[in-house]
Motif scaffolding. Structure first.
Motif, mmCIF file in Angstrom:
data_model
loop_
_atom_site.group_PDB
_atom_site.id
_atom_site.type_symbol
_atom_site.label_atom_id
_atom_site.label_comp_id
_atom_site.label_asym_id
_atom_site.label_seq_id
_atom_site.Cartn_x
_atom_site.Cartn_y
_atom_site.Cartn_z
ATOM 1 N N ARG A 824 -34.009 3.873 -17.499
ATOM 2 C CA ARG A 824 -33.294 5.158 -17.356
ATOM 3 C C ARG A 824 -33.647 6.176 -18.447
ATOM 4 N N VAL A 885 -27.536 0.786 -14.787
ATOM 5 C CA VAL A 885 -28.995 0.642 -14.734
ATOM 6 C C VAL A 885 -29.410 -0.160 -13.500
ATOM 7 N N TRP A 888 -28.928 1.778 -10.289
ATOM 8 C CA TRP A 888 -29.948 2.817 -10.115
ATOM 9 C C TRP A 888 -31.269 2.178 -9.688
#
Length: 1340
Positions: A824, A885, A888
């Motif tokens: 990220r 995280v 995503w």
């Protein structure tokens, strides 16, 4: 005149006395008695004189006596006379009453009834006379005029009592009347009249007058009607409690009549009443047994009325008497678990919730008793304490055989037994807070159990102890001797218990120096113990002391890893003893701990894991701790810069005979150094920058520099080292059976651990420099090589132990930082350096799999290794970061896109999905209260929302939609790309997240509709996915409405897929659910459907039991009860009706032999048993009232007769045919092959026997059902058997076609063999004669 009568009464003959009395009128006689009584002179003598001159043999004498009685009753009640005089008069009147003839007694009794009706009784003294009159009247033999007819004395008395109980009583005389009835012989019916009347008067009396009245009633109950008395008292106080609660809820009550009594007054009255009941039970044991009996039957009908706060308090007070204690506690414990089970049952089914909107929770009732007991109910406290301990011991966490105790102290308790155990702890804690005198007793019992139950799990007692200490640490000072006594046994306890115990009593150590000193003595002895556990206990204890006795000048512990639990010991510790003493004390402990660094690996391990926390709490000890660690690592560190490997691994192991052990956990030592160094650099030096203590600073800089150089050198050389340098390569032996193999395993795990520690160190200190990240990758390469070799060897060995991956040394905080950076971090300046790490797919996969391992550890134990591992708040924050995280990564890069085919192992996306699944489970288990914040953290779009307005359902629905998209993509992907593992995980994630939706919300309904649509439209052939999807559908559907309609459609699909048992019939191909297809229909879908059917049957069975108890309940408002009964009956019959149609499909389906057939037969037996219990309920209802049976039931019976029973018999024939075919097939095999096939034959035989075992049970269940239908037909005058066909299927059934052909063969044979008939007959006879001989031979 009075004097004259007195003097005449003294004479022998009564003639002159009679003359004198005859000369007096009624008024004069009365005045004379009144004057004499008021003067207080010789009243009794005067009355004796009057009675002497009024013999009962003369009518005038009887009349005069009556006049005296009629005059004396108001005189006694007037209140003008002295009490002694009143007793004297009444005593004399009572003596003389027995001489009165029956009619006079009847007149006198009627007078009393009128006096009571008129309400002119004041002190109730004359009632003693009334009881004598009624008793005499009952024994009178003459007939007495009553109305227009005549009655004997007994009947007259009964009429009077009836009149009396039907009339209005003055509240002031209720107690006197209750007392009076004790002296009158009453029949059972009369006693019931009286008791009911007195109970009705409760509501008219002032609250203070109730305890004495209850006492009189209880004494009266010795004659009978015990149940009525107890029921009346309990329901009266239950109503008062309810009214009190209502008033508290609506304080501004305008209606003055509703406003009742102050709370404390009510509680004191209840306490007194309970005491009265207990004292009477002590005298009359039958009353106690009647109380338990009454509450047991009442609890079956309406637990809310049976176990209210008052009745529970009463039971607990009675339980102090040991004879009834066991009965009472057993009853309470079963009631508690039943209540918890019922609540669980209701929460799992919308169908039941609609029928029972009000849910009764016994735990709230019992905790209310604890709260009420604060009003001086000392007689309840002992019972509460005993109940609390009894619950905690009966339902304690169970220890699995040979395994570690299943400790569920974290997370929600979902099993009724766990809830009961929690309730026990809550009772004890609340009682401890409320009742001071019993505190030391509770504490003593808790400590005793922690000591004596060392072998079984004691986490629940330690949690309780911790809560007790937190609630009142100063109170514990009085019981400190008990605590020090416990310390003496520390070295004999398991290490987990020791740590829990010390953590629990830790606030006490801060306020009591004597306790602290005694603990130190015990720990110092333990350090030199021969037992390893004792030494570990000593280390645990010393570390705890170091953490909590701060040296002055240490930094604030605002970022501490554990809550100290001493919020109420706010006084500065240094007020008790100065900082110099504290410092000396801490350094002395450190000295003791240094000795432990030469002990076994387990002891050292504890030290290395504990030092970081000590530093955080007590920063002044930093230099001592760092020096200790430095001297320790120097023993293994090789300073020459070119020497490979950089650490002496052979120094870490120790040989003992043939066995090899780990002596120094080197990786843990390095890990400890790395964390302590990082903390020291970030915190202490910042603070010291503002101070001028140069000497100390130089010292600090010295060891910091030392450590940094050492770690740099180790990193550089570890990257250069080959596996051969550690004597490890692919050809090395890793088997755990040989000494060399064990040594190599230890080396490998240490080297891998060192690599991980250095990865974390270099990443943290690298500040995104490319070189450092290349080092990180170099270290990972070394780690990965070893990891691959170990996996490969483990695969060959196939041993369970070696298959476990070693626990990672990375800390949870670092894992979240690393994942965020890898996936990220979009900062331009970091891009080049991170590209180094991102280029290695293996490293990315490793990072995600370590996160997975950490979450798993958190889920299983409630904490993780490394710094802050026990700090729930920090763990939660890390979980949120990791989830962001992984979510995503999974949603932005689907598995299909990823090139997972090139390398073995799971794709990163799939690992992310597994991680998410574990996290969602963990958060619901460990952090139920923080779910809103968790969902808020995941929703990146809405970062600024206030915490107060988080809508959990909306947030959860948003996350669910993301996973729904992934699942739909999976379903629509090409067959080659379909990943069954991912599909299963997605279904489980959806199932977990769906628990967060509110079942009444629109989002829940949308989710249910979507799930139904997926099942209808997708022909999944993967069995596990199909199972997961249908289980999800059922779990969601059951919270929306009953799933019987859904089950019927699924059953029709199964029937259509598998075909009919009659092969000539073609089933119409209607298909509701595409998920049901040839591959999944049997056994997968069939068993799932039957499992769900069983759950519905359980609900129906539970409802029928409720129905039966409601049917026997007559006390409530009949119309309300009948409405509820009708609603329940309708629900039960509709459910059963639909289930019959489900079975109608399934029993006609050509199911394959095995589990499906077996489960279906058992399920059918259960259904018939439940139908039978419903019929029994109606038989009972017909007995108790002349109700006709409802039309609905008739329809159900008709349906079962037409759609179920005949098909069941056909199905039984089908099952027997399948088995006979398999047997005949085996027989043929047997003929062809030799005897070595005998074993195979016997297994088939056994299987057939096992599979056909449920058939007789089913036939019996059907016959029982029909038997009770016949009973109900007779009772209700409705012929229900007209819908039942006569049963045909039996073990001895005759197949007509087979019989005909056999007979024809027989006839043709007979025609051929006719000439030889005689011979055959003689042969038969000889056979018959010989058979018994054979039998006799066998007996020999």
């Amino acid at each position: 005149m009075a004097q004259r009568i007195l003097s005449l009464a003294a004479e022998q003959g009564p003639e002159r006395l009679q003359e004198a009395l005859q000369s007096l009128t009624e008024g004069e006689l009365g005045d004379m008695v009144t004057r004499q009584a008021l003067k207080g002179r010789e009243t009794a003598a005067l009355l004796r004189g009057i009675f002497k001159g009024s013999p009962c043999s003369q009518r005038s004498g009887v009349l005069r006596r009556l006049q005296v009685y009629k005059h004396c009753v108001p005189l006694v009640e007037s209140g003008d006379l002295h009490l002694g005089k009143v007793s004297e008069i009444i005593g004399l009147l009572m003596l003389e009453a027995r001489q009165l003839p029956g009619h006079a007694l009847a007149e006198l009794a009627s007078l009393f009834v009128d006096v009571i009706k008129g309400g002119s009784l004041t002190n109730g003294k004359s009632l003693e006379l009334f009881s004598t009159v009624l008793t005499a009247l009952a024994s009178s033999k003459e007939n007495l005029a009553y109305g227009k007819g005549e009655l004997n004395g007994e009947e007259f008395k009964k009429q009077l009592i009836n009149t009396l109980c039907s009339s209005k009583w003055d509240p002031r005389c209720v107690i006197h009347l209750a007392n009076m009835f004790r002296d009158i012989p009453l029949s059972g019916e009369e006693l019931q009249f009286v008791v009911e009347k007195v109970l009705r008067m409760f509501s008219k009396l002032d609250l203070q007058e109730i305890p004495p009245l209850v006492y009189q009633l209880l004494l009266l109950s010795a004659k009978g009607s015990k149940k009525t008395v107890l029921e009346g008292i309990i329901s009266f106080f239950n109503q008062l409690d309810k009214r009190q609660k209502e008033e508290q809820r609506v304080p501004e009550s305008v209606d003055l009549e509703v406003a009742t009594m102050p709370l404390d007054q009510l509680r004191h009255v209840e306490g007194t009443v309970i005491l009265h009941i207990v004292s009477v039970i002590n005298l009359d044991q039958d009353l106690g047994e009647e109380l338990i009996r009454h509450l047991k039957t009442e609890q079956q009908k309406d637990p809310g009325r049976a176990l209210c706060p008052f009745s529970v308090a009463l039971l607990l007070s009675v339980a102090v008497k040991h004879r009834l204690q066991e009965q009472i506690f057993d009853f309470l414990k079963t009631s508690i678990t039943r209540s918890c089970k019922d609540l669980q049952f209701l929460q799992a089914s919308k169908f039941l919730q609609d029928l029972f909107p009000q849910q009764y929770d016994i735990t709230a009732v019992i905790l209310e008793v604890v709260k009420n007991s604060a009003f001086g109910w000392d007689h309840v406290t002992q019972g509460l304490v005993d109940l609390g301990f009894s619950l905690m011991e009966s339902y304690e966490p169970k220890k699995p055989f040979g395994g570690k105790a299943a400790d569920n102290s974290y997370g929600l308790s979902k099993v009724p037994a766990q809830q009961a155990c929690r309730l026990g702890a809550s009772i004890l804690l609340e009682t401890f807070k409320v009742h001071e005198p019993i505190r030391s007793d509770i504490l003593e019992q808790v400590l005793n159990r922690v000591l004596t139950k060392a072998a079984s799990p004691v986490s629940h007692f330690i949690d309780l102890l911790s809560n007790i200490v937190v609630s009142a640490p100063l109170v514990l000072q009085t019981s400190s001797s008990k605590v020090t006594e416990t310390f003496d046994n520390l070295s004999f306890l398991p290490i987990d218990t020791v740590q829990g115990l010390l953590r629990a009593v830790q606030p006490l150590l801060k306020v009591s120096m004597s306790v602290r000193d005694s603990l130190i003595l015990v720990l110092q002895k333990a350090i030199f113990s021969r037992q390893l556990d004792a030494r570990k206990a000593a280390v645990a204890g010393f570390l705890l002391l170091l953490r909590n006795f701060k040296v002055l000048g240490s930094l604030s512990s605002s970022q501490c890893s554990q809550a100290i639990g001493a919020t109420q010991v706010q006084a500065d510790v240094h007020a008790c003893y100065n900082s110099a003493a504290n410092e000396a004390f801490c350094l002395e402990i450190l000295g003791s701990l240094r000795r432990c660094l030469s002990q076994q690996a387990d002891v050292r391990l504890m030290l290395y894991e504990g030092f970081y926390d000590v530093l955080r709490r007590n920063s002044q000890l930093a230099s001592s701790i760092m020096e200790t660690l430095l001297s320790q690592i120097k023993q293994y560190y090789l300073p020459q810069p070119d020497l490979l490997p950089p650490l002496k691994l052979e120094g870490c192991i120790m040989a003992q005979g043939d066995q090899i052990f780990l002596q120094e956990p080197l990786a843990h030592l390095l890990c400890c150094i790395q964390h302590c160094l990082a903390w020291y650099k970030s915190t202490v030096r910042l603070c010291q920058g503002a101070e001028d203590d140069e000497e100390e600073e130089e010292e600090g800089v010295g060891f910091v520099q030392n450590f940094e150089d050492m770690l740099e050198s180790v990193t550089r050389r570890m990257i250069k080292s080959e596996l051969e340098d550690f004597e490890l390569d692919k050809s090395a032996d890793f088997s755990l059976s040989s000494g060399v193999g064990v040594k190599n395993n230890i080396y490998a795990i240490q080297v891998m651990g060192i690599c991980e520690v250095l990865i974390e160190y270099n990443f943290n200190t690298g500040n995104f420099s490319k070189n450092k990240f290349e080092d990180v990758l170099g270290l990972f390469t070394c780690y990965n090589k070893l990891s691959e070799i170990l996996k490969e060897k483990a695969g060959k060995n196939k041993s369970a132990l070696s298959n476990k991956t070693a626990r990672s040394f990375l800390s949870m905080g670092f894992v979240s930082t690393l994942l965020t950076a890898l996936f990220r971090d979009n900062a331009q300046s970091h891009e080049e350096s991170l590209a180094v790490l991102r280029s290695s797919t293996e490293f990315l996969r490793y990072a995600v799999s370590v996160a997975l391992q950490k979450v798993q550890q958190l889920e299983e134990t409630g904490q993780t290794d490394g710094p802050d591992g026990q700090n729930a708040e920090k763990m939660f924050q890390n979980l949120c970061k990791i989830t962001q995280v992984l979510l995503w990564r999974y949603t932005s890069i689907p598995t299909v896109v990823e090139e997972s085919g090139k390398k073995k192992g799971k794709s990163i996306s799939l690992l992310c999905l597994e991680g998410l699944l574990r996290i969602f489970n963990t958060v619901q288990q460990l952090y139920p209260a923080k779910i809103p914040q968790f969902l808020q953290a995941l929703d990146i779009t809405d970062g600024d929302a206030e915490e107060t307005d988080i809508n959990v359902t909306e947030k959860a629905a948003f996350q669910i939609r993301q996973f729904q998209r992934s699942l739909v993509n999976q379903l629509s992907s090409a067959e080659d790309d379909f990943n069954a593992k991912e599909m299963q995980s997605l279904i489980t994630v959806l199932s977990t997240l769906s628990k967060l939706l509110d079942p009444g919300s629109q989002q829940f309904l949308q989710f249910l509709t979507w799930t139904v649509k997926v099942c209808k439209e997708n022909a999944l052939e993967d069995i596990s996915c199909c199972k997961g999807l249908l289980s999800l559908l059922f779990s969601v559907h059951v919270l929306y409405k009953s799933p019987v309609g859904l089950l019927r459609e699924l059953a029709q699909d199964i029937h259509a897929c598998l075909g009919d048992i009659d092969q000539d019939i073609e089933v119409e191909g209607r298909c509701h659910f595409a998920v049901v297809n040839a591959k999944t229909a049997a056994p997968t879908v069939c068993l799932l459907v039957l499992g769900q059917v069983d759950k519905v049957l359980e609900e129906v069975d539970w409802l029928i039991k409720k129905l039966t108890s409601l049917g026997s309940d007559t006390s409530e408002d009949p119309s309300q009860a009948s409405n509820q009964t009708q609603a329940l009956e309708k629900g039960v019959i509709l459910q059963l009706g639909t289930l019959v149609t489900v079975y109608h499909e399934l029993v006609q389906t050509a199911l394959p032999a095995g589990s499906c057939v077996d489960t279906l037969l058992r399920s059918l037996s259960k259904t018939y048993a439940i139908l039978t219990s419903l019929i029994k309920h109606y038989i009972q209802a017909c007995r108790s009232s002349s109700n006709t049976i409802p039309g609905r039931l008739e329809k159900l019976v008709k349906l079962s007769g037409s759609h179920l029973t005949p098909q069941c018999y056909s199905f039984i024939t089908y099952v027997q045919n399948i088995h006979s075919e398999s047997l005949s097939f085996v027989e043929e095999k047997k003929k062809k092959k030799k005897e070595d096939e005998a074993a195979a034959v016997s297994t088939v035989m056994a299987k057939v026997l096992r599979d056909t075992k449920p058939i007789p049970n089913l036939i019996f269940a059907i016959e029982q059902y029909e038997k009770f239908l016949i009973h109900l037909s007779k009772k209700s005058k409705v012929n229900l058997m007209q819908y039942m066909k006569l049963s045909t299927s039996r073990d001895f059934r005759i197949n007509a076609s087979v019989l005909d052909s056999a007979l024809q063969e027989r006839n043709s044979e007979d025609a051929e063999n006719e000439p030889h008939n005689d011979q055959s007959n003689t042969a038969e006879q000889t056979d018959e004669n010989q058979e018994p001989k054979k039998k006799r031979q066998r007996k020999k």
